[in-house]
Every structure is written in structure tokens, then in C-alpha cells.
Design an enzyme around this catalytic site. Sequence first.
Site, mmCIF file in Angstrom:
data_model
loop_
_atom_site.group_PDB
_atom_site.id
_atom_site.type_symbol
_atom_site.label_atom_id
_atom_site.label_comp_id
_atom_site.label_asym_id
_atom_site.label_seq_id
_atom_site.Cartn_x
_atom_site.Cartn_y
_atom_site.Cartn_z
ATOM 1 N N TRP A 6 0.864 -1.191 0.000
ATOM 2 C CA TRP A 6 0.000 0.000 0.000
ATOM 3 C C TRP A 6 0.894 1.232 0.000
ATOM 4 O O TRP A 6 1.807 1.336 0.827
ATOM 5 C CB TRP A 6 -0.926 0.045 1.227
ATOM 6 C CG TRP A 6 -1.602 1.386 1.282
ATOM 7 C CD1 TRP A 6 -2.582 1.837 0.448
ATOM 8 C CD2 TRP A 6 -1.289 2.479 2.163
ATOM 9 N NE1 TRP A 6 -2.898 3.140 0.752
ATOM 10 C CE2 TRP A 6 -2.125 3.561 1.801
ATOM 11 C CE3 TRP A 6 -0.380 2.639 3.203
ATOM 12 C CZ2 TRP A 6 -2.079 4.786 2.450
ATOM 13 C CZ3 TRP A 6 -0.329 3.869 3.854
ATOM 14 C CH2 TRP A 6 -1.190 4.927 3.477
ATOM 15 N N GLU B 61 -3.006 -2.820 -2.642
ATOM 16 C CA GLU B 61 -4.143 -2.234 -1.906
ATOM 17 C C GLU B 61 -4.526 -0.851 -2.426
ATOM 18 O O GLU B 61 -3.734 0.093 -2.404
ATOM 19 C CB GLU B 61 -3.790 -2.149 -0.418
ATOM 20 C CG GLU B 61 -4.907 -1.563 0.433
ATOM 21 C CD GLU B 61 -4.548 -1.503 1.915
ATOM 22 O OE1 GLU B 61 -3.431 -1.902 2.301
ATOM 23 O OE2 GLU B 61 -5.408 -1.043 2.689
ATOM 24 N N LYS C 94 -7.044 2.650 -2.548
ATOM 25 C CA LYS C 94 -7.616 3.544 -1.553
ATOM 26 C C LYS C 94 -8.326 4.705 -2.229
ATOM 27 O O LYS C 94 -7.962 5.106 -3.335
ATOM 28 C CB LYS C 94 -6.492 4.061 -0.658
ATOM 29 C CG LYS C 94 -6.969 4.903 0.498
ATOM 30 C CD LYS C 94 -5.875 5.103 1.523
ATOM 31 C CE LYS C 94 -6.416 5.953 2.663
ATOM 32 N NZ LYS C 94 -5.497 6.061 3.775
ATOM 33 N N ASP D 31 -9.549 -3.034 1.409
ATOM 34 C CA ASP D 31 -9.617 -2.500 2.769
ATOM 35 C C ASP D 31 -11.018 -1.911 2.900
ATOM 36 O O ASP D 31 -11.412 -1.053 2.098
ATOM 37 C CB ASP D 31 -8.536 -1.424 2.959
ATOM 38 C CG ASP D 31 -8.511 -0.867 4.367
ATOM 39 O OD1 ASP D 31 -9.577 -0.423 4.837
ATOM 40 O OD2 ASP D 31 -7.441 -0.844 4.992
ATOM 41 N N HIS E 40 -11.655 1.842 2.562
ATOM 42 C CA HIS E 40 -11.075 2.577 1.436
ATOM 43 C C HIS E 40 -12.013 2.861 0.281
ATOM 44 O O HIS E 40 -11.570 2.969 -0.859
ATOM 45 C CB HIS E 40 -9.848 1.821 0.916
ATOM 46 C CG HIS E 40 -8.680 1.908 1.841
ATOM 47 N ND1 HIS E 40 -7.417 1.506 1.506
ATOM 48 C CD2 HIS E 40 -8.586 2.378 3.100
ATOM 49 C CE1 HIS E 40 -6.588 1.693 2.513
ATOM 50 N NE2 HIS E 40 -7.280 2.223 3.501
ATOM 51 N N HIS F 12 -8.529 -6.220 4.207
ATOM 52 C CA HIS F 12 -8.133 -5.455 5.379
ATOM 53 C C HIS F 12 -9.453 -5.079 6.034
ATOM 54 O O HIS F 12 -10.124 -4.148 5.595
ATOM 55 C CB HIS F 12 -7.364 -4.182 4.989
ATOM 56 C CG HIS F 12 -5.892 -4.375 4.976
ATOM 57 N ND1 HIS F 12 -5.006 -3.336 4.828
ATOM 58 C CD2 HIS F 12 -5.148 -5.495 5.122
ATOM 59 C CE1 HIS F 12 -3.774 -3.825 4.875
ATOM 60 N NE2 HIS F 12 -3.831 -5.128 5.036
ATOM 61 N N ASP G 96 -11.895 7.152 6.268
ATOM 62 C CA ASP G 96 -11.076 5.966 6.570
ATOM 63 C C ASP G 96 -10.506 6.109 7.984
ATOM 64 O O ASP G 96 -9.303 6.224 8.172
ATOM 65 C CB ASP G 96 -9.949 5.887 5.522
ATOM 66 C CG ASP G 96 -9.020 4.705 5.728
ATOM 67 O OD1 ASP G 96 -9.501 3.645 6.143
ATOM 68 O OD2 ASP G 96 -7.808 4.851 5.472
ATOM 69 N N ASP H 107 -10.426 4.096 10.525
ATOM 70 C CA ASP H 107 -9.827 2.919 11.163
ATOM 71 C C ASP H 107 -10.316 2.696 12.587
ATOM 72 O O ASP H 107 -9.533 2.394 13.488
ATOM 73 C CB ASP H 107 -8.294 2.996 11.105
ATOM 74 C CG ASP H 107 -7.774 2.751 9.698
ATOM 75 O OD1 ASP H 107 -7.902 1.617 9.222
ATOM 76 O OD2 ASP H 107 -7.267 3.695 9.063
ATOM 77 N N ASP I 266 -7.146 -4.331 9.804
ATOM 78 C CA ASP I 266 -6.393 -3.079 9.687
ATOM 79 C C ASP I 266 -7.174 -1.938 10.316
ATOM 80 O O ASP I 266 -8.045 -1.355 9.664
ATOM 81 C CB ASP I 266 -6.088 -2.782 8.208
ATOM 82 C CG ASP I 266 -5.239 -1.524 8.055
ATOM 83 O OD1 ASP I 266 -4.682 -1.070 9.066
ATOM 84 O OD2 ASP I 266 -5.139 -1.007 6.923
HETATM 85 C C1 RNT Z 1 -3.824 2.814 4.881
HETATM 86 C C2 RNT Z 1 -3.897 1.377 4.514
HETATM 87 C C3 RNT Z 1 -2.768 0.520 4.984
HETATM 88 C C4 RNT Z 1 -2.314 0.844 6.396
HETATM 89 C C5 RNT Z 1 -1.409 -0.178 7.016
HETATM 90 C C6 RNT Z 1 -0.734 0.351 8.228
HETATM 91 O O1 RNT Z 1 -4.962 3.500 4.589
HETATM 92 O O2 RNT Z 1 -5.099 0.852 4.934
HETATM 93 O O3 RNT Z 1 -3.081 -0.802 4.811
HETATM 94 O O4 RNT Z 1 -3.386 1.043 7.246
HETATM 95 O O5 RNT Z 1 -0.572 -0.665 6.089
HETATM 96 ZN ZN ZN Z 2 -5.354 -1.245 4.821
#
Ligand code: RNT
Ligand code: ZN
Length: 418
Positions: A187, A226, A228, A259, A262, A286, A294, A296, A326
Site C-alpha cells: 500500500w 491495496e 484507496k 480495505d 477505502h 483489510h 477511513d 480505522d 487493519d
Molecule cells: C492505509 C492502509 C494501509 C495501512 C497499514 C498500516 O490507509 O489501509 O493498509 O493502514 O498498512
Molecule cells: Zn489497509
Amino acid sequence: MVKESNVNKAFEVAAERYAALGVDVNKALEEIKKISLSLHCWQTDDVTGFENQGGSLTGGIQVTGNYPGRARNMDEVRADILKAKSYIPGSHRLSLHEIYGDFQGKKVDRDEVEPCHFQTWMEWAKENGMKLDFNSTSFSHPKSGDLTLANPDDSIRNFWIEHTKRCRWISEEMGKFQNDPCMLNIWIHDGSKEIPASRLKYRALLEKSLDEIFETEYAHMKDCIEAKLFGIGLESYTVGSYDFYLGYGAKKGKIVTLDTGHFHLTESIADKISSLLLFTPEIMLHVSRPIRWDSDHVVILSDDLLDLSRELVRCKALDRSHIGLDYFDATINRIGAYVIGCRATLKAFMQALLEPTGKLLAYESEGRYFERLALQEELKSLPWNAVWDMYCLQSGVPVGEDFIPEILKYEQEVTSKR
Ligand code: RNT
Ligand code: ZN
């Protein structure tokens, strides 16, 4: 404490209830045992790693909160991972980022990293029955800027190409060591705050960089890319968008990482699974939880997560899927956050594995849409939790809410003293 006899009783009743729908709860228990999550090491220390102690997190991602007890070094990260693992039923993998290498206090730049920096991790993981996955790290570095693999400046671009090549090499060695493929997730945050004059230029550069990175064929690792939607400070344009990586993955046979944070907030990640299964080799997830962006947040048992897990089960895609987590929350006990998210993910799969999919499919092909919808609704309140509790009991981890006081005890005895 949840009484064992109650778990047994509830399980017996649930087994009968599910059997009436043609679902074998014992089979679901066997199936869930095969689900290995890839635990994200970075929940323990707010994505800090062991390279720039105290350095700030860049690349458009952010950890909010400053709850006491963050793991400050490798021993603490390892101890916290083992603690979290002891509350999660099943056997799981560990996902490391490059910045978590065992650098022994030396400065090892990102274009110098080697498998030897992960030797102790490989041994530690083996001792603790875990297999490793890996991630290249292009954020939190003086050369990160807004562009890494898509940087028009050759010296910066080559630096990150070298880094990513080395990460593939490390993954290969991990895969060999553990006799099981290591998933390497790539990523990068590349993008821009404002609208670029050329969107194409940077995507063409990223394609070129990836082609160069993937030149070497490896047998013990698998590449994942990955996508986003946007990063903080990089809101107008993301080089590695979903379209970009989907196209790249489909054309070059690479695994696209989804993810769940994302995408546009109303976009269904579950709906993407079947298309990826048709056009890309495998699926990397993820699992995260976006709140308005995003963010998290800690993963919880949401409808989105249930939909995603059901989709993987319905598509019979578990053996082509890798379930990484993640998220990073520093506003509450970090190990608690770790465990909540992992248990929620497994609970979602537990429910998915208890679905009488055959019955739903039959209703559908016979055009019996009332029965299909009615059963889908009833399934939501069937006693899946009795089967989940049994899974925890059989796995020797706390049942139900019993993990809460245990985590508080570890906080009192260990993490609050950091
Ligand atoms: C960031 C991505 C990525 C990170 C990690 C730490 O938006 O999701 O995967 O969160 O690699
Ligand atoms: Zn991620």
C-alpha cells in the site's frame, strides 16, 4: 463468569434449531477453526514501529487518541500480541510492517532492509504457532512526501522500488521458513491534495514501478496491491485508486486488497467479492471500520462485515481469501481494541458458516422470493451466539464478556505501568 453448563445447554438447543434448517453446527465449528485471521501488529503501538521512535505517522493516515499503555519496543509489542491472541479462538497469523524489523538499534534505511532483520520474528512466530504476513512501508519516512512509487524524480522512485523489491525478498524468506506462502501487501499513499494537471502521468509511473518490482518470480510469497479512495492531505487524487489496482491485478494476475475503509461510504465491499473471484487470483482483506472517512475505528459486528463474510462463504471462497485486519485505535485499551475487532470478525464468519445457503439458493432459483426474504430475516435472530460460545469454550479462550476483566487485569499489572 459464563457457566460452562449453560454454554453446553444453549449449544444443544441451537444445534436442534439449526438442524431443522439443514445446518450442521458441528460442521460450522470445524469450518471456523480453519479461518486464520492475519492480526495486524500495528494495533499495539499506533503504527510506530522500531525505526523512528517518536517520529510522526505520515502518508495520509492517522491514529487518534493517547490512551496510556502503548507498546514501546519489540518485547512489548510481542507480549501484547500474545496477550491479545490468548483471547481470540482459533489459530492466527501475524502481519508485520517493514518498520517492525529487529534492527538492533542500528539505522537500517528502507532500501537496505534484509531478511536477517526479520529472523527473530520468524523464530518467535514459529515458537508461538503463528505464520507471518508482510507489508512494505512507504509512509513515515523523509523520502515519503506525497509520491513514492509514482514519483517523477527517479532517485526517489528508485529508492521505493528497491524497498518494495526487498520486501518481496523478505516475504519469500518468511514463506520458505514457515513452509506457507507469506502475503505481501503493498500500500502506498501516493496522491495529491489538489487536482493534478495530469492524472495519467503518475498512474503510468506506478504501473512502471510495479512492473519492475514484480520482475522476480517467487514461489513462497504472494503479492497483494491495496487501493484507496483518498488520504488525509491527499484528498483530490489517489494514484493507486481501486480502478487502477483492479485493472493491474486483473491484467497481471495480482491479488487486490480490499480495505473496507477505502471506499465511498455507501459502496458495498461484499458486492466486489464475486467480481474479484472471477478476474483475480485470490482475495486479501483489510477488515476495518470507516466512520465518515477511513478512520480505522475498531471493527465491530456490523451489517457490512456480516455481508462480507456471508459473501465469502456463499462464494465458497474461504480457501482463496486472506482475512487481514487493519485498524488503529488509541482512544481505548489497545489490546482490548485488538480483541474486540478480531472476535467481531470471527463472529461474523461464525454466522456466515451457519447460513442454510442451499435453502436460500433453492428459493431463489424457484422464484420463491417471499420465502427467501423471510428466511434471511429469521436467520438474523437464530442462536448463532450459542455456537460461537461453544467455539470459545472448545478453544480454551474466555466465553462472552469474560475477556473484559482479563484485559483490565493486564492493564493494571502491565500496560498502565509503561
Ligand atoms: C492505509 C492502509 C494501509 C495501512 C497499514 C498500516 O490507509 O489501509 O493498509 O493502514 O498498512
Ligand atoms: Zn489497509
